[in-house]
Design an enzyme around this catalytic site. Structure first.
Site, PDB file in Angstrom:
ATOM      1  N   CYS A   1       7.537   1.524  -9.292  1.00  0.00           N
ATOM      2  CA  CYS A   1       7.668   2.530 -10.342  1.00  0.00           C
ATOM      3  C   CYS A   1       9.136   2.882 -10.601  1.00  0.00           C
ATOM      4  CB  CYS A   1       6.823   3.764  -9.999  1.00  0.00           C
ATOM      5  SG  CYS A   1       6.512   4.818 -11.431  1.00  0.00           S
TER       6      CYS A   1
ATOM      7  N   HIS B   1       1.339   1.704  -8.200  1.00  0.00           N
ATOM      8  CA  HIS B   1       1.703   2.265  -6.886  1.00  0.00           C
ATOM      9  C   HIS B   1       0.784   1.751  -5.784  1.00  0.00           C
ATOM     10  CE1 HIS B   1       4.594   5.496  -7.983  1.00  0.00           C
ATOM     11  NE2 HIS B   1       3.981   5.452  -9.155  1.00  0.00           N
TER      12      HIS B   1
ATOM     13  N   GLU C   1       1.174   2.013  -2.655  1.00  0.00           N
ATOM     14  CA  GLU C   1       1.132   2.946  -1.517  1.00  0.00           C
ATOM     15  C   GLU C   1       0.120   4.068  -1.749  1.00  0.00           C
ATOM     16  OE1 GLU C   1       3.242   2.985  -3.883  1.00  0.00           O
ATOM     17  OE2 GLU C   1       3.838   5.041  -4.368  1.00  0.00           O
TER      18      GLU C   1
END
Lengths: 89, 237
Positions: B86, B203, B205
């Site tokens: 990002c 994302h 994570e």
């Protein structure tokens, strides 16, 4: 000498500009139907010290290439507006 | 495998990355400060999501000049693995470590939603552990993810097979309806020519544990570890 410098940064021709497109639609919805295109951009006004106008211009063009504009997307125009009186002599 | 997560002023996914590496993948990890000019002994550097320096001017435009980014460029030039997520992807673009640039989303809206990603390459350090043919469900959260490359850069991306992820439908069809932000060719993630630097808008994570509603993001981290272990096993350490 100190100079007032104006930098205009905008998307290159051919790069879609979502802000400009949305503003255009808003103008149309307000009844301004004659507006054919809108391009949004950024304006910077810098006060820059330098020996003369050419030196200031080339310094600011360097700043544009490195930071103020993203050369992949954006074009820039540098205008050295005037020497500021009573400063830096 | 040792990881470093860079912390910029405004990073807000740094702790998420740290958590996934330490608690989910059980690997050593440390934070790297944006003001540090050197990268300690790590095998992979992660530039996390969030913001950096207020993202004034353009997302990533100021962060690219921070001392750590000079070190990251050197680390990458030496073959080190770099993952930009990002805002981290935006910084890699501004730094010129990846080609192209980000525009505001074509909707002019901050988009925060799950996306489906078609994996275009399995031979990268970031995707080698992804099951073949699996479309990954990974969320996005950004305002500037509308990827742009000029025609010359786009030709190079295609020629060098640098596109790794594309926004797609659940069954892997790359179509305009699956594009959340107007990104050129539905591009969601790219690598550099050498293949050791990846930038991606989604994302991973945020979806590496079942409790968060999805685990597909874990494949990206597991790929890195699998790649690194393979490499370590291949030659002298």
């Amino acid at each position: 000498m100190r100079y007032m410098v104006r930098v205009l940064v905008k998307f290159k021709a051919g790069v879609a500009d979502p802000q400009g497109r949305t503003i255009l639609a808003a103008l149309h919805s307000l009844g301004y139907e004659g507006v054919r295109d809108v391009r949004a951009g950024k304006l910077f006004e810098l006060v820059v010290e330098g020996t003369d106008e050419d030196a200031v211009r080339s310094r600011v063009e360097e700043m544009c290439g490195r930071l103020l504009a993203n050369p992949v997307l954006e074009d820039y125009e540098v205008s050295v507006l005037r020497a500021l009186a009573g400063e830096g002599r | 495998m040792k990881f470093g997560v860079v912390v910029f002023p405004g990073s807000n996914c740094d702790a998420d990355c740290y958590w996934v590496i330490e608690r989910v993948l059980r690997q050593p990890v440390r934070y790297l400060w944006h003001g540090d000019g050197e990268i300690p002994d790590v095998d992979c550097v992660i530039l996390p999501g969030g913001f950096s320096y207020g993202d004034y001017l353009r997302a990533g435009a100021i962060a690219r000049f921070s001392p750590i980014m000079r070190a990251v460029a050197q680390f990458a030039a030496n073959g080190g693995l770099v993952l930009g997520i990002c805002n981290g992807f935006q910084i890699l673009l501004e730094a010129g470590l990846l080609p192209g640039a980000m525009r505001p989303n074509d909707s002019l809206r901050f988009r925060c939603c799950p996306t489906w990603l078609k994996v275009e390459r399995y031979d990268t350090p970031f995707t080698c552990a992804v099951p073949r043919g699996r479309t990954l469900r990974i969320p996005i959260a950004h305002f500037e993810g509308n990827y742009y490359a000029d025609p010359q850069q786009l030709r190079q991306l295609q020629r060098e097979r640098q596109v790794v992820f594309r926004y797609a439908t659940r069954d892997g069809r790359v179509v305009p309806e699956a594009n959340p932000n107007g990104s050129l060719d539905n591009i969601a993630g790219i690598v550099n020519r050498a293949g050791n630097v990846l930038g991606m808008m989604p994302h991973p994570e945020r979806c590496a544990e079942a409790v968060l509603g999805g685990e597909d993001g874990r494949y990206v981290f597991e790929s890195l570890i699998a790649y690194w272990q393979q490499k370590a096993g291949d030659g002298p350490r």
